[in-house]
Design a protein around this motif. Structure first.
Motif, PDB file in Angstrom:
ATOM      1  N   ALA A 168     -42.028 -37.019  29.726  1.00 39.41           N
ATOM      2  CA  ALA A 168     -41.584 -35.712  30.218  1.00 39.41           C
ATOM      3  C   ALA A 168     -40.300 -35.288  29.520  1.00 39.41           C
ATOM      4  N   GLU A 169     -39.388 -36.229  29.311  1.00 36.59           N
ATOM      5  CA  GLU A 169     -38.130 -35.907  28.636  1.00 36.59           C
ATOM      6  C   GLU A 169     -38.373 -35.527  27.179  1.00 36.59           C
ATOM      7  N   PHE A 170     -39.279 -36.246  26.513  1.00 36.26           N
ATOM      8  CA  PHE A 170     -39.604 -35.894  25.134  1.00 36.26           C
ATOM      9  C   PHE A 170     -40.230 -34.504  25.060  1.00 36.26           C
ATOM     10  N   ALA A 171     -41.128 -34.202  25.988  1.00 35.26           N
ATOM     11  CA  ALA A 171     -41.773 -32.885  25.982  1.00 35.26           C
ATOM     12  C   ALA A 171     -40.755 -31.771  26.169  1.00 35.26           C
ATOM     13  N   ARG A 172     -39.824 -31.964  27.095  1.00 37.68           N
ATOM     14  CA  ARG A 172     -38.784 -30.949  27.321  1.00 37.68           C
ATOM     15  C   ARG A 172     -37.963 -30.719  26.048  1.00 37.68           C
ATOM     16  N   ARG A 173     -37.553 -31.806  25.434  1.00 32.62           N
ATOM     17  CA  ARG A 173     -36.720 -31.685  24.242  1.00 32.62           C
ATOM     18  C   ARG A 173     -37.495 -31.062  23.078  1.00 32.62           C
ATOM     19  N   ASN A 174     -38.765 -31.414  22.952  1.00 35.06           N
ATOM     20  CA  ASN A 174     -39.569 -30.840  21.878  1.00 35.06           C
ATOM     21  C   ASN A 174     -39.765 -29.343  22.069  1.00 35.06           C
ATOM     22  N   ALA A 175     -39.885 -28.902  23.308  1.00 30.62           N
ATOM     23  CA  ALA A 175     -40.009 -27.464  23.577  1.00 30.62           C
ATOM     24  C   ALA A 175     -38.727 -26.736  23.163  1.00 30.62           C
ATOM     25  N   VAL A 176     -37.580 -27.324  23.477  1.00 31.97           N
ATOM     26  CA  VAL A 176     -36.290 -26.700  23.123  1.00 31.97           C
ATOM     27  C   VAL A 176     -36.122 -26.659  21.612  1.00 31.97           C
ATOM     28  N   ILE A 177     -36.414 -27.781  20.952  1.00 31.51           N
ATOM     29  CA  ILE A 177     -36.245 -27.868  19.498  1.00 31.51           C
ATOM     30  C   ILE A 177     -37.088 -26.814  18.780  1.00 31.51           C
TER      31      ILE A 177
END
Length: 233
Positions: A65-74
């Motif tokens: 979930a944390e990776f998905a959030r960060r990938n969306a922001v990036i």
């Protein structure tokens, strides 16, 4: 698209890329839910290419979930992530489209003892019957879903979908080579539909010399996904 993935954890593979290509055929729009989003690859690629999609994701494991959030922001993509069990997600009847590359290996398969990998791969964590039931509840009356799954469980899937008012309208079987049995199937489902089933030509992954076929290479070229493995800090 740049995607960060957990070092030592489950990483996306060709299934996710091919599913993205299959979904893209339908020019999706509206409110979309990506189930078992992992690092976010399927939903984020679709949302990147189709701006009329409003993307949400559901992920049970906090690491992913944390990776998905960060990938969306990036990648500058609007994203609402529901961290928790998909089967407990609210909002019934609110989604135009649900997409998923869920855990689909059965317990008879060679299994990983790593608990993070096990949850990402095996359908004991998201069995067919409750998975399909939840999809039916979350979709709008004319909604649709697109998933990939183990081709050897196709008959069981069709029975589960039909019993819950979901019609399988298109399927495409994926073969590693032309003379190999299919172990992956991509399925397009519509709620409250009476459409006849269309079986698309098989998708062959590799040529004899070990290179991707032109059809599969075109999907990778369209995705333009570049991944980096790293720990969360």
């Amino acid at each position: 698209m740049l995607l960060y993935q957990p070092d030592g954890g489950y990483c996306y593979n060709s299934d996710s890329i091919l599913l993205y290509g299959f979904i893209s055929r339908f020019s999706p729009r509206g409110k979309m839910l990506d189930v078992g989003t992992g690092c976010g690859i399927v939903g984020l690629l679709v949302a990147r290419d189709f701006p009329e999609v409003t993307l949400e994701g559901s992920e049970k494991q906090s690491l992913y979930a944390e990776f998905a959030r960060r990938n969306a922001v990036i990648n500058n993509i609007g994203y609402t992530l529901h961290e928790g069990d998909f089967l407990e997600l609210g909002g019934h009847g609110t989604y135009d489209c649900i997409v998923s590359n869920p855990p689909f290996y059965h317990e008879g398969s060679a299994r990983s003892e790593n608990p993070i990998l096990h949850q990402a791969r095996y359908n004991v964590h998201l069995p067919i019957e409750p998975f399909v039931t939840k999809i039916s509840k979350l979709l709008k009356s004319s909604g649709e879903a697109v998933i990939c799954y183990d081709a050897r469980q196709f008959a069981e899937l069709c029975s589960a979908f039909e019993s819950r008012g979901l019609r399988v309208v298109e399927v495409q079987f994926v073969h590693s080579k032309a003379d190999r049995p299919s172990i992956l199937v991509m399925i397009h489902i519509k709620k409250n539909s009476k459409s006849a089933l269309t079986v698309l030509p098989p998708l062959i992954t590799f040529e004899e010399e070990g290179k991707y076929t032109s059809a599969v290479q075109a999907i990778y070229d369209k995705a333009k996904a570049h991944s980096i493995k790293c720990p969360i800090t």
